[in-house]
Design an enzyme around this catalytic site. Sequence first.
Site, short mmCIF file in Angstrom:
data_model
loop_
_atom_site.label_atom_id
_atom_site.label_comp_id
_atom_site.label_asym_id
_atom_site.label_seq_id
_atom_site.Cartn_x
_atom_site.Cartn_y
_atom_site.Cartn_z
N ASP A 15 0.74 -1.23 -0.07
CA ASP A 15 -0.03 0.01 0.05
C ASP A 15 0.77 1.33 -0.11
OD1 ASP A 15 -2.26 1.81 0.20
OD2 ASP A 15 -1.90 1.74 2.51
N SER A 16 0.36 2.54 -0.18
CA SER A 16 1.20 3.69 -0.29
C SER A 16 1.64 3.83 1.31
CB SER A 16 0.24 4.81 -0.41
OG SER A 16 -0.94 4.90 0.38
N CYS A 78 -4.24 -0.94 -1.97
CA CYS A 78 -4.38 0.27 -2.48
C CYS A 78 -5.26 0.59 -3.46
CB CYS A 78 -3.15 0.91 -2.38
SG CYS A 78 -3.17 2.75 -2.77
N GLU A 159 -5.92 8.49 9.45
CA GLU A 159 -4.33 8.41 9.86
C GLU A 159 -4.05 9.03 11.18
OE1 GLU A 159 -0.97 7.87 7.56
OE2 GLU A 159 -2.28 6.47 6.18
N CYS A 191 -11.40 2.73 -0.59
CA CYS A 191 -10.02 3.03 -0.11
C CYS A 191 -9.66 2.33 1.19
CB CYS A 191 -10.04 4.61 0.45
SG CYS A 191 -8.55 5.00 1.11
N HIS A 193 -8.13 2.52 3.69
CA HIS A 193 -8.44 3.18 5.09
C HIS A 193 -9.79 3.07 5.53
CE1 HIS A 193 -4.51 4.98 4.12
NE2 HIS A 193 -4.47 5.53 5.18
N1 DGL Z 1 -4.51 3.51 0.44
C1 DGL Z 1 -4.75 4.48 -0.28
C2 DGL Z 1 -5.97 3.87 -1.21
O1 DGL Z 1 -6.75 3.05 -0.81
C3 DGL Z 1 -5.22 5.77 0.24
C4 DGL Z 1 -4.29 6.66 0.77
C5 DGL Z 1 -3.35 7.41 -0.18
O2 DGL Z 1 -3.92 8.27 -0.66
O3 DGL Z 1 -2.21 6.96 -0.32
O4 DGL Z 1 -6.49 4.36 -2.09
#
Ligand code: DGL
Length: 272
Positions: A15-16, A78, A159, A191, A193
């Site tokens: 993931d990012s 992600c 976050e 997303c 998150h």
């Molecule tokens: N984890 C990213 C997603 O699912 C969101 C966080 C980011 O913007 O890096 O899109």
Amino acid sequence: MSNNLNSHNPIGIFDSGIGGLTVAHAVNLVLPHEKLIYFGDTAHLPYGDKSPDSIKYYSIRIAQLLLQKKCKMIVIACNTASAVAYETVKDFVGKQALVVNVIDPVVESVVGRNKLKRVGVIATRGTIKSDIYARKIKQLNKNLEIESLATPLLVGMIEEGFFNNKISRTIIADYLSKPKLKKIDTLILACTHFPLIKPEIEEYYKGKINVVDSAGVVAQHIRDLLTKKKLLNNQKNTSAQFFVSDYTKSFEKSTKFFFPKKIKLEEIGIWK
Ligand code: DGL
């Protein structure tokens, strides 16, 4: 060319940042005998506002790292990277490992449900701009209407540990009350998150619409795919390693929101 398709090899998840830990946790619950290697590209977080070319470049380098670590499967945990870099990563990885994104399993699960008419999607700007959910859903059922809304504030909010409180409820209500989401019967939390705010979103809708997040659906898909390919790990000596591209104590502290066990983050400076 040699490949990593051996059942004893780990599953790589990236993931990012640390939001993809919601997927890692779901995989760990469904497949407790699998070894997991997690990589969070914290040096480049967030991906939501990056250009597709940058995200493709980062994703390929991360896939290369996970291949070096012998991963039999690479899970792009992600939505933004799944939206813009899945095909690129798949081409790069070729037959060396399986590649899974977090969008297709959710689209298939949503389209498979009866009586849906209007589906809402909330996600980062990058995911919404790619229009990937609308395109993929329409391919399977052209009669479904899709309403997409970028909700960039939600990632930073989560976050920072702002969920399940009055600030998060206000921000969530502000986004969800936008006119375009008014008549939806299903909302995709696009997303990684967002599983953390699913209870608040369900509370907002008072149980009147289906709220779908990717973690559980993707974990089931991974189990089905590994079963089909005869790649399930049958040994019980499992382990999990968690890497980031830029270590800070605050990231390590925030992991507790996304993964219920205590995690030790290790830095791999792939960009340094
Ligand atoms: N984890 C990213 C997603 O699912 C969101 C966080 C980011 O913007 O890096 O899109």
